[in-house]
Design an enzyme around this catalytic site. Structure first.
Site, PDB file in Angstrom:
ATOM      1  N   LYS A 116      55.678  77.093  34.368  1.00 12.14           N
ATOM      2  CA  LYS A 116      56.955  76.533  34.840  1.00 12.14           C
ATOM      3  C   LYS A 116      58.068  77.570  34.736  1.00 12.14           C
ATOM      4  CE  LYS A 116      55.891  71.729  34.030  1.00 12.14           C
ATOM      5  NZ  LYS A 116      55.860  70.748  32.955  1.00 12.14           N
ATOM      6  N   LYS A 202      40.922  70.262  47.661  1.00 10.18           N
ATOM      7  CA  LYS A 202      41.238  69.078  46.882  1.00 10.18           C
ATOM      8  C   LYS A 202      42.570  68.488  47.364  1.00 10.18           C
ATOM      9  CE  LYS A 202      41.848  67.437  42.203  1.00 10.18           C
ATOM     10  NZ  LYS A 202      42.499  67.582  40.966  1.00 10.18           N
ATOM     11  N   LYS A 205      49.521  67.208  46.551  1.00 10.72           N
ATOM     12  CA  LYS A 205      50.870  67.152  47.091  1.00 10.72           C
ATOM     13  C   LYS A 205      51.315  68.513  47.611  1.00 10.72           C
ATOM     14  CE  LYS A 205      53.428  63.979  44.681  1.00 10.72           C
ATOM     15  NZ  LYS A 205      54.272  63.508  43.604  1.00 10.72           N
TER      16      LYS A 205
END
Ligand code: TRP
Length: 334
Positions: A116, A202, A205
């Site tokens: 992140k 897969k 989003k």
């Protein structure tokens, strides 16, 4: 009433909400678990602040949408407490207390923190985009779990490191102040359906290959028509390879009783991809329509949804407040 407690957490972030990969890979499992456990479903809006601190107005509506999708997908607010993290202040108090017994080094080593940090860096935020709160993300997650003295947490692979840290924090607390917390166990989804996305990777989003619960019937139809099939099956009579075809895989998942005839016809060249797609569209839309309808009803009556969340928070708070009494006592805080 089942005696073992389970806590699940979901972030109200991202674009279009839940896709059918989330539905088959996680939510269906939670729906089964709600009969086996005393279950708490926490929508973690404070966690969303770690990356959305400059876009906070998007969080509250997203949280309602997540709640609506979980209920539409089969979670029953009578059986499981569905609530917002920020409605139960005990999470914040426990987070603060746990932060005092969590070594800094443990947090700096968490792989998701590094990811992140790099992601925020790439967004061009510079040094000041990485907050103290982001580093503490796993401590807040530990507080979510331990506030309910949960025995079980359903998690995917991506959350394994976070859960391990929660267990370490629980152990450290127990060693310092006495046994307050059971060590939460991961509930692995034994029936995991890995749902292929429209492009064969897969479903995700971030890859733009997903079918969402919020997609209407036409959107589902358009997406299925664009899905990857067997690349060497150009004409209807060319042989297909159902094992490598998104449309055939989805057909098996959503039509487990009858898919094999369609597969054989695909293989032998008796049917083409367009027919397979048309049939899949019918099957998928029939499956998704009741969820779509329920989702819309819930979002059309926000007052009722707010009441569900209020009652969920009330039930959650009662449990979390008990835990906090035990925590303060163990720590000799009065
Ligand atoms: N970190 C989790 C995720 O990104 C969300 C989460 C927060 C969570 N608190 C939790 C998951 C507690 C399980 C239990 O998906």
């Amino acid at each position: 009433m089942p005696s073992k407690r389970l806590l699940s957490g979901m972030q109200p972030t991202g674009g279009a909400g839940l896709h059918i990969g989330n539905l088959e890979g996680a939510l269906r499992q939670w729906v089964r678990l709600q009969d086996e456990y005393e279950m708490y479903c926490c929508i973690v809006d404070w966690h969303a602040l770690t990356t959305m601190y400059d876009n906070t107005e998007a969080i509250a509506p997203k949280a309602r949408e997540v709640a609506a999708e979980y209920i539409a997908g089969g979670l029953d607010p009578q059986k499981c407490a569905i609530f917002l993290q920020s409605h139960v202040k005990e999470h914040a108090e426990l987070h603060l207390l746990l932060s005092m017994v969590t070594p800094l080094g443990w947090l700096e080593r968490v792989p998701t923190f590094k990811e992140k940090r790099d992601m925020l860096d790439e967004r061009g935020g510079g040094d000041e985009s990485v907050s103290y709160g982001l580093l503490g993300y796993p401590v807040l997650q530990a507080a979510d779990i331990l506030a309910y003295r949960a025995h079980a947490v359903p998690v995917g692979k991506d959350q394994a490191a976070h859960l391990e840290l929660s267990r370490e924090i629980a152990r450290r607390f127990n060693r310092l102040y006495g046994e307050v917390f059971p060590e939460p166990q991961a509930v692995i989804n034994e029936m995991t359906a890995v749902v292929p996305g429209l492009d064969g990777r897969k479903m995700s989003k971030s890859l733009g290959n997903a079918i969402y619960l919020s997609d209407d019937a036409d959107t589902v139809a358009k997406k299925v028509m664009s899905a990857f099939t067997t690349p060497t099956k150009i004409k209807k009579t060319d042989p297909g390879v159902p094992e490598n075809c998104v449309v055939c895989q989805l057909r098996r998942l959503y039509d487990p009783e009858n898919y094999s005839l369609a597969w054989e016809e695909c293989r032998s060249g008796a049917r083409g991809c367009v027919q397979s797609k048309r049939e899949l569209i019918e099957i998928l839309n029939a499956e998704l329509e009741p969820i779509r309808r329920r989702r819309k009803e819930l979002l059309d009556d926000l007052a009722q949804l707010e009441e569900i969340l209020r009652q969920g928070a009330e039930r959650a708070r009662a449990t979390a407040a008990d835990t906090m009494t035990a925590v303060r006592q163990a720590m000799k805080l009065r």
